[in-house]
Design a protein around this motif. Sequence first.
Motif, short mmCIF file in Angstrom:
data_model
loop_
_atom_site.label_atom_id
_atom_site.label_comp_id
_atom_site.label_asym_id
_atom_site.label_seq_id
_atom_site.Cartn_x
_atom_site.Cartn_y
_atom_site.Cartn_z
N LEU A 9 46.07 47.38 57.80
CA LEU A 9 46.43 45.85 57.53
C LEU A 9 45.59 44.89 58.12
O LEU A 9 46.50 44.32 58.84
CB LEU A 9 48.21 45.96 57.38
N ASN A 10 44.95 45.02 57.50
CA ASN A 10 43.88 43.84 58.56
C ASN A 10 43.66 42.09 58.05
O ASN A 10 42.15 41.60 57.98
CB ASN A 10 42.89 44.08 59.87
N SER A 11 44.38 42.92 56.69
CA SER A 11 43.54 41.95 55.27
C SER A 11 44.69 41.08 54.71
O SER A 11 45.86 41.70 54.57
CB SER A 11 42.50 41.93 54.76
N GLY A 12 44.47 39.80 53.32
CA GLY A 12 45.66 40.08 52.84
C GLY A 12 47.16 39.17 53.94
O GLY A 12 48.23 39.17 52.94
N TRP A 13 46.59 38.86 55.27
CA TRP A 13 48.26 38.12 55.57
C TRP A 13 48.20 37.01 55.49
O TRP A 13 47.60 35.88 55.16
CB TRP A 13 48.02 38.35 57.09
N LEU A 14 49.64 36.51 55.34
CA LEU A 14 49.87 35.10 55.51
C LEU A 14 50.59 34.79 56.83
O LEU A 14 51.24 35.06 57.10
CB LEU A 14 50.74 34.77 54.53
N ALA A 15 50.72 33.42 57.55
CA ALA A 15 51.02 33.33 58.30
C ALA A 15 51.58 31.48 58.38
O ALA A 15 51.56 30.49 57.64
CB ALA A 15 50.64 33.39 59.88
N ALA A 16 52.91 30.96 58.85
CA ALA A 16 53.47 29.72 59.42
C ALA A 16 54.80 30.45 60.22
O ALA A 16 55.36 31.07 60.65
CB ALA A 16 54.07 30.15 57.76
N ARG A 17 54.46 28.61 60.69
CA ARG A 17 55.51 28.02 61.34
C ARG A 17 57.11 28.71 61.81
O ARG A 17 57.19 28.68 60.39
CB ARG A 17 55.40 26.60 62.28
N SER A 18 57.30 29.48 61.85
CA SER A 18 58.93 29.53 61.91
C SER A 18 60.21 28.63 61.49
O SER A 18 60.73 28.21 60.55
CB SER A 18 59.45 30.72 63.02
N THR A 19 59.77 27.14 62.12
CA THR A 19 60.67 26.31 62.03
C THR A 19 60.30 25.56 60.59
O THR A 19 61.32 24.98 60.33
CB THR A 19 60.46 24.67 62.73
N PRO A 33 58.99 35.92 48.17
CA PRO A 33 58.31 36.60 49.62
C PRO A 33 57.25 35.20 48.61
O PRO A 33 57.48 34.62 47.97
CB PRO A 33 57.56 38.20 48.22
N PRO A 34 56.29 35.22 50.06
CA PRO A 34 55.77 33.77 50.42
C PRO A 34 54.50 34.51 48.61
O PRO A 34 54.18 35.35 48.82
CB PRO A 34 55.24 33.73 50.85
N SER A 35 53.96 33.44 47.63
CA SER A 35 53.15 34.18 46.81
C SER A 35 51.42 32.97 47.21
O SER A 35 50.92 33.45 46.35
CB SER A 35 52.99 33.08 45.68
N GLY A 36 51.63 32.34 48.15
CA GLY A 36 49.89 32.48 47.93
C GLY A 36 49.65 31.02 49.91
O GLY A 36 51.00 31.14 49.71
N GLN A 37 48.64 30.40 49.42
CA GLN A 37 48.61 29.83 50.82
C GLN A 37 49.01 28.28 50.99
O GLN A 37 47.73 27.71 50.36
CB GLN A 37 46.66 29.77 51.12
N SER A 38 49.98 28.30 49.66
CA SER A 38 50.89 26.89 50.34
C SER A 38 51.58 26.75 50.81
O SER A 38 52.37 27.66 51.69
CB SER A 38 51.45 27.08 49.26
N PRO A 39 51.55 25.52 51.12
CA PRO A 39 52.14 24.53 52.67
C PRO A 39 54.11 25.06 52.18
O PRO A 39 54.33 25.59 51.42
CB PRO A 39 52.58 23.80 53.33
#
Length: 208
Positions: A9-19, A33-39
């Motif tokens: 599982l080394n692709s397709g990841w999203l990340a966000a600051r927990s706060t 679930p998050p749908s994509g790279q939106s803030p």
Amino acid sequence: MAEMGKVVLNSGWLAARSTEVNLSGVQLTTTHPPSGQSPPWMKGVVPGTVLATLAKNKRVPDPFYGLENESIIDIADSGREHYTFWFFTRFHCNLVVNQQVDLNFRAINYSAELFLNGHKRVLPKGMFRRHSLDVTDILSPHGENLLAVIVHPPDHPGKIPPEVAKVVIMRLEKMLQPSTWRVGIGWLLSGTGTVAFGMRCLSQLLGQ
């Protein structure tokens, strides 16, 4: 002997600051679930560090260019929450009879909780520690699986006193060539590379 297979599982990841995420791990892996790279979500670098994710998304300067690392806020000044991040991905892992699936973390620093399809697991604390969990019973056997991991830096991140930093720099100057030692110092003093982990879904067929 049955064959073993693995999915990295080394692709397709999203990340966000927990706060910046106002949802729980259960919600992220069930109803919201998050749908994509939106803030606040951005492309996640896995395996990699939180700093690598921030640099990839141009949220911080390139720490390997000149002395740009000096402008990156240190965790001792920002607090742990600033570098506590959610990582989220989706994956398929079809099961057959008598099959076991392990989720393996190659290195987590320092602590984490994972949520898989709404089920929570807490990982023991440790510096770049490996973990392996049997997730067979909480997988979606014939469909999409939702995985969210919240990764926390060390509980008490320290700050390098200036006098200690000077000694370290002097010693490394003697050990390494001038053209290479500054990169190492940058990572040492910035203190933001606190999360590194890779994951794989290891499916092992048991029995005949």
